[in-house]
Design a protein around this motif. Structure first.
Motif, PDB file in Angstrom:
ATOM      1  N   TYR A   1      40.663  51.424  38.988  1.00 48.56           N
ATOM      2  CA  TYR A   1      42.108  51.387  38.990  1.00 48.56           C
ATOM      3  C   TYR A   1      42.795  50.362  39.621  1.00 48.56           C
ATOM      4  O   TYR A   1      42.218  49.837  40.774  1.00 48.56           O
ATOM      5  CB  TYR A   1      42.945  52.544  39.622  1.00 48.56           C
ATOM      6  CG  TYR A   1      42.969  53.773  38.903  1.00 48.56           C
ATOM      7  CD1 TYR A   1      42.179  54.105  37.730  1.00 48.56           C
ATOM      8  CD2 TYR A   1      43.797  54.965  39.244  1.00 48.56           C
ATOM      9  CE1 TYR A   1      42.330  55.210  36.905  1.00 48.56           C
ATOM     10  CE2 TYR A   1      43.799  55.739  38.613  1.00 48.56           C
ATOM     11  CZ  TYR A   1      43.119  56.084  37.366  1.00 48.56           C
ATOM     12  OH  TYR A   1      43.272  57.328  36.613  1.00 48.56           O
TER      13      TYR A   1
ATOM     14  N   ASP B   1      47.885  50.818  41.896  1.00 48.43           N
ATOM     15  CA  ASP B   1      47.840  52.120  41.709  1.00 48.43           C
ATOM     16  C   ASP B   1      47.257  52.869  42.855  1.00 48.43           C
ATOM     17  O   ASP B   1      47.548  54.002  43.283  1.00 48.43           O
ATOM     18  CB  ASP B   1      47.088  52.589  40.426  1.00 48.43           C
ATOM     19  CG  ASP B   1      47.933  52.161  39.139  1.00 48.43           C
ATOM     20  OD1 ASP B   1      48.990  51.587  39.478  1.00 48.43           O
ATOM     21  OD2 ASP B   1      47.422  52.579  38.154  1.00 48.43           O
TER      22      ASP B   1
ATOM     23  N   TYR C   1      51.759  59.584  44.088  1.00 41.58           N
ATOM     24  CA  TYR C   1      52.010  59.125  42.688  1.00 41.58           C
ATOM     25  C   TYR C   1      53.052  60.080  42.208  1.00 41.58           C
ATOM     26  O   TYR C   1      53.738  59.786  41.265  1.00 41.58           O
ATOM     27  CB  TYR C   1      50.729  58.765  42.176  1.00 41.58           C
ATOM     28  CG  TYR C   1      50.237  60.216  41.919  1.00 41.58           C
ATOM     29  CD1 TYR C   1      50.460  60.953  40.616  1.00 41.58           C
ATOM     30  CD2 TYR C   1      49.240  60.793  42.501  1.00 41.58           C
ATOM     31  CE1 TYR C   1      49.955  62.181  40.351  1.00 41.58           C
ATOM     32  CE2 TYR C   1      48.785  62.123  42.408  1.00 41.58           C
ATOM     33  CZ  TYR C   1      49.007  62.693  41.389  1.00 41.58           C
ATOM     34  OH  TYR C   1      48.708  63.802  40.828  1.00 41.58           O
TER      35      TYR C   1
ATOM     36  N   ARG D   1      55.802  57.282  35.199  1.00 45.26           N
ATOM     37  CA  ARG D   1      55.659  56.279  36.349  1.00 45.26           C
ATOM     38  C   ARG D   1      56.636  55.508  36.641  1.00 45.26           C
ATOM     39  O   ARG D   1      57.344  55.067  35.599  1.00 45.26           O
ATOM     40  CB  ARG D   1      54.158  55.572  36.062  1.00 45.26           C
ATOM     41  CG  ARG D   1      52.945  56.241  35.988  1.00 45.26           C
ATOM     42  CD  ARG D   1      51.927  55.180  35.332  1.00 45.26           C
ATOM     43  NE  ARG D   1      51.887  53.959  35.870  1.00 45.26           N
ATOM     44  CZ  ARG D   1      51.200  53.431  36.750  1.00 45.26           C
ATOM     45  NH1 ARG D   1      50.025  54.097  37.145  1.00 45.26           N
ATOM     46  NH2 ARG D   1      51.158  52.195  37.225  1.00 45.26           N
TER      47      ARG D   1
ATOM     48  N   ASP E   1      56.756  51.980  37.182  1.00 42.98           N
ATOM     49  CA  ASP E   1      55.946  50.851  37.681  1.00 42.98           C
ATOM     50  C   ASP E   1      56.505  50.035  38.845  1.00 42.98           C
ATOM     51  O   ASP E   1      55.925  49.355  39.305  1.00 42.98           O
ATOM     52  CB  ASP E   1      55.614  50.351  36.287  1.00 42.98           C
ATOM     53  CG  ASP E   1      54.586  50.767  35.557  1.00 42.98           C
ATOM     54  OD1 ASP E   1      53.660  51.288  36.297  1.00 42.98           O
ATOM     55  OD2 ASP E   1      54.461  50.857  34.339  1.00 42.98           O
TER      56      ASP E   1
END
Lengths: 508, 338
Positions: A352, A356, A363, A374, A376
């Motif tokens: 990853y 991340d 998360y 997500r 980002d």
């Protein structure tokens, strides 16, 4: 002088995409000497050794063995020129016997049949000559790492190695096993073997070397001898600036107890009791160090605390409330930070991206999660900020964590865990395998966390680390806490004795 | 604290590893002898059939074993057998020569082995996909070029080995067989010797367990893998030749009938060893032979159920019922040089 040189390399240059791993490196090895190669992770030591052993081919440069110019294109060339290498990760087939591993690639046969009788005899003779006790018929996977390393050395000697490269051989050894290795190394040099010893443990290097060459960023910085330098001198050469080897920290101001275990019992893989009734408390604003030789229950203790291993008996409490068994998220939600023992297996998802990995613990919560999606932007923003703040050396936030050096991988974990300002921090071997620069940095961060009121539990097999970092030290032996002491009140020798099982009453 | 471990005596290790199989073999032996006393002819027939049925299975298993010992999983055994059976058959139809036909079958298997090696060693394609490519290729080619009504010029005939063939029970079962069956038994022992007692075998196993270690000692990992997969392919080719040239005498579409896959179960059951695979193949062959026998016995069970016997056994074996066997550590993993 050239007749006393076992090996000389001149102007070795090796480029990898984007990196100059070796930049016109010169290195000489005298006959019968132990020459240490010292440097931070990524300084180019391993690259140089892989070139000498024929695993990489250099872009430029020459080799001389016994004064003769030679070509080394592959390991086979290196072996026939009398170079042997013990890799950091052993190159042994676990299911083979010792003898099978040793003869592989240089088999002795009678007709078409392997001549194991002769192989055994030759191995026994070698063992005796060099004082390296190995049982040719033992299966390698059943052997402790110290003995496996011995097998690696015998393997090189079996090929009549006159030059032995040891790549970070002590990284996997207990202090006793390391002493054993040093004894063997001295014995080997008496018999005319020349040794290149790679390490970043300054003490060891000073203890064992005849000469020391330091590398930094692909270049040789200089060559010195133990008589001419000391630990801080070497550290400065390695890092390129003065390094504070002694952790700078003020007195602790312990407050209320945050985390406690009482009479904890945990089993290991073989269903044997590895943690046998351990009790301790960690207060806010202090670092409690658990000191012990590897394999005395520390791994199981840490796994039980983090909910990865079943608790057989006793209790774990945080702020007085019991922690449910095998619920890893429970403690994270209550502000635990965890620096795991094995950063590659448990700390990171190597394929990853760094970004991340930096969001891994939270998360599923805002700001990283936006409903089931997500976020980002938030993940990237967090990554950019932490990379800067914690000085993580990466080409970018989207580079896989596995591409980073060990020290920087560890910094990713430290950044992730400490940026959440944990109330309780469990740090298990936080600096294992790291160079002095990274160690200094991580130690500073841990002390800063303590001063911000975190309760820190430090598990370490490095005596120096526990002595300099902990405010209280609990010595663990055979799954039990055998003593709790303050670092100023014991010597390293006393601590070492207790770690080895000598009762506290006899030591203190 | 670990000290040097005492390794347990050899016979104990052997027993813990093979006890299960040995026990079964012993029980079977008693059953066979008891049955023989009751009815000699049918016992001999069943056992002879067992050996014949086991031949393609043990050959297939040896093919899989040589590949996997060098860390290349071969699920294309079925396709290798099928195409080899077909080519062997055609060569015989054209030339009328049985020997040439067998050679053609073996070469076909070897060529497909080279193809698999190229895909999985050089191109580093997922090995399961590589094997599937071979299976589909073989099925397509044989289906397309198949013509009905062709038959071979004769079959490989049994060659009784003189006095040995006259021994009651054992004689008719082991010493009165056609050539490929003899060759198979020899191959089992040859493979055992090659794998465990020679330089070649040691290097093969090393490459299958820890290729990097072998590489650092100057062993050519790619060469070892190619050679073993091609050798395995040739053995699978022999199994194909057996089907058309020794067992049936003609070719039918998809005549391998899953034997290539059952062979993999046989290999696992035999714990990746030639002798173990032979024992396992005999057990599977026995199940198949019994299936025929039971159908004749006029039991009141639909023959479809009896026909399931060998496949049922495969499922049980693959479900890990027979205890954990450990495949080579690097099995299925392409090797990347640094």
């Amino acid at each position: 002088m050239s007749e006393t040189l076992a090996l000389e390399v001149r102007n070795i240059t090796k480029r990898f995409p984007g990196v100059l791993a070796n930049d016109r490196v010169n290195f000489t090895l005298h006959k019968g000497e132990i020459h240490s190669l010292l440097g931070e992770n990524g300084a180019g030591k391993s690259t140089l050794m892989n070139i000498i052993y024929g695993l990489y081919s250099p872009d430029e440069g020459e080799f001389f063995i016994d004064g003769q110019r030679v070509e080394i294109k592959n390991p086979h060339d290196a072996i026939t020129r009398g170079i042997g290498m013990v890799h950091q990760h052993f190159m042994l087939v676990p299911v083979f016997t010792v003898a099978e591993n040793i003869i592989l690639g240089s088999e002795v046969t009678r007709g078409f049949t392997l001549d194991m009788t002769r192989a055994r005899k030759e191995i026994r003779a070698l063992s005796q000559e060099y004082g390296l006790e190995v049982d040719p018929d033992a299966v390698v996977e059943d052997l402790p790492v110290g003995i496996q390393q011995r097998v690696e050395i015998v393997k090189a000697l079996y090929r009549q190695a006159k030059i032995l490269v040891l790549d970070e051989p002590t990284a996997v050894l207990t202090p006793q096993e390391a002493e054993d290795l040093f004894r063997i190394m001295r014995h080997l040099t008496e018999r005319g073997v020349s040794i290149i010893f790679i390490s970043h443990k300054l003490k060891e290097v000073l203890e064992i070397s005849d000469r020391i060459t330091v590398m930094r960023r692909g270049k040789v910085v200089g060559t010195t001898t133990p008589a001419e330098t000391d630990e801080s001198g070497l550290a400065a050469m390695m890092v390129g600036r003065q390094v504070v080897l002694q952790v700078e920290k003020g007195p602790a101001h312990p407050a209320e107890p945050v985390f406690a275990v009482r009479d904890l019992r945990v089993l290991d893989e073989r269903k044997l009791e590895a943690v046998r009734g351990v009790s301790f408390q960690v207060h806010a604003g202090e670092i409690l160090g658990i000191a012990g030789v590897q394999g005395n229950g520390q791994t199981e203790l840490a796994e039980a605390i983090t909910g990865l291993r079943r608790v057989e008996g006793g209790a774990i409490t945080v702020d007085g409330a019991p922690v449910p068994d095998r619920d890893p998220r429970f403690l994270f939600e209550r502000g635990m930070g965890h620096i795991p023992e094995d950063r590659q297996k448990h700390g990171l998802v190597l394929p990853y991206p760094v970004a991340d990995n930096l969001a891994l613990v939270a998360y599923y919560k805002p700001p990283f999660a936006d409903g089931i999606q997500r976020n980002d932007a938030a993940i990237m923003e967090n990554a950019v900020r932490l990379i800067d703040e914690y000085d993580i050396r990466t080409p970018g936030p989207l580079v896989p964590a596995g591409n980073l050096s060990g020290g920087n991988q560890q910094k990713v974990i430290v950044a992730r865990e400490l940026s959440r300002h944990p109330r309780f921090l469990l740090a298990n071997q936080p600096t294992r395998g790291l160079d002095v620069g990274s160690i200094e940095y991580i130690h500073k961060q841990m002390v800063a966390a303590r001063d911000n009121g975190a309760a820190v539990l430090l598990i370490s097999a490095e005596l120096d680390e526990v002595m300099s970092l902990a405010d209280r030290i609990a010595v663990i032996f055979h799954g039990q806490i055998v003593a709790v002491v303050k670092p100023g009140e014991v010597t390293k020798e006393q601590l070492g004795l207790m770690m080895a099982g000598t009762p506290a009453e006899e030591v203190l | 604290m670990q000290t040097t471990l005492e390794s347990p005596p050899a016979w104990k290790v052997y027993l813990s590893r093979w006890g299960w199989g040995l026990g079964t073999a012993l029980v079977l032996l008693v059953l066979v002898l008891w049955n023989y006393a009751q009815n000699p002819t049918s016992t001999e027939a069943v056992l002879a059939s067992t050996v014949r049925q086991s031949t393609p299975l043990v050959l297939g298993a040896l093919c899989g074993l040589w590949g996997e010992r060098a860390a290349v999983i071969n699920i294309g055994i079925e396709g290798q057998m099928l195409l080899a059976a077909f080519i062997g058959f055609l060569v015989n139809v054209w030339t009328g020569n049985l020997f040439l036909a067998v050679v053609a079958g073996v070469l076909t298997g070897a060529v497909l082995g080279a193809l698999l090696a190229f895909m999985s060693v050089t191109l580093k394609i997922d090995q399961i996909i590589g094997g599937t490519v071979i299976n589909i290729l073989a099925l397509g080619l044989t289906g397309y070029f198949y013509q009905q009504g062709l038959t071979t010029h004769g079959k490989l005939q049994a060659i009784p080995l003189g006095a040995l063939a006259k021994i009651p029970l054992i004689g008719p079962v082991f010493f009165d067989n056609p050539p490929i069956t003899y060759l198979t038994i020899l191959l089992v022992f040859f493979s055992h010797y090659l794998l465990f007692y020679t330089r070649w075998g040691l290097r093969t196993r090393a490459v299958g367990e820890h290729p990097r270690a072998a590489d650092t000692l100057g062993v050519d990992v790619y060469l070892m893998r190619y050679a073993n997969v091609i050798f395995g392919g040739a053995i699978a080719g022999l199994a194909g030749a057996f089907l058309t040239l020794e067992a049936v005498g003609s070719f039918e579409r998809a005549m391998t009938n899953g034997r290539g896959f059952v062979a993999l179960a046989v290999m696992i059951f035999g714990k990746w060893t030639p002798l173990g695979s032979w024992g396992a193949a005999l057990l599977f062959g026995f199940a198949t032979a019994m299936q025929t026998q039971l159908q004749f016995a006029g039991l009141n069970i639909p023959h479809q159920f009896i026909g399931m016997l060998p496949y049922l056994l495969t499922i049980i074996v693959l479900a890990g019922f027979v205890g954990r066997a450990r495949p080579p550590a690097a099995d299925g993993v392409p090797y990347e040089k640094e």
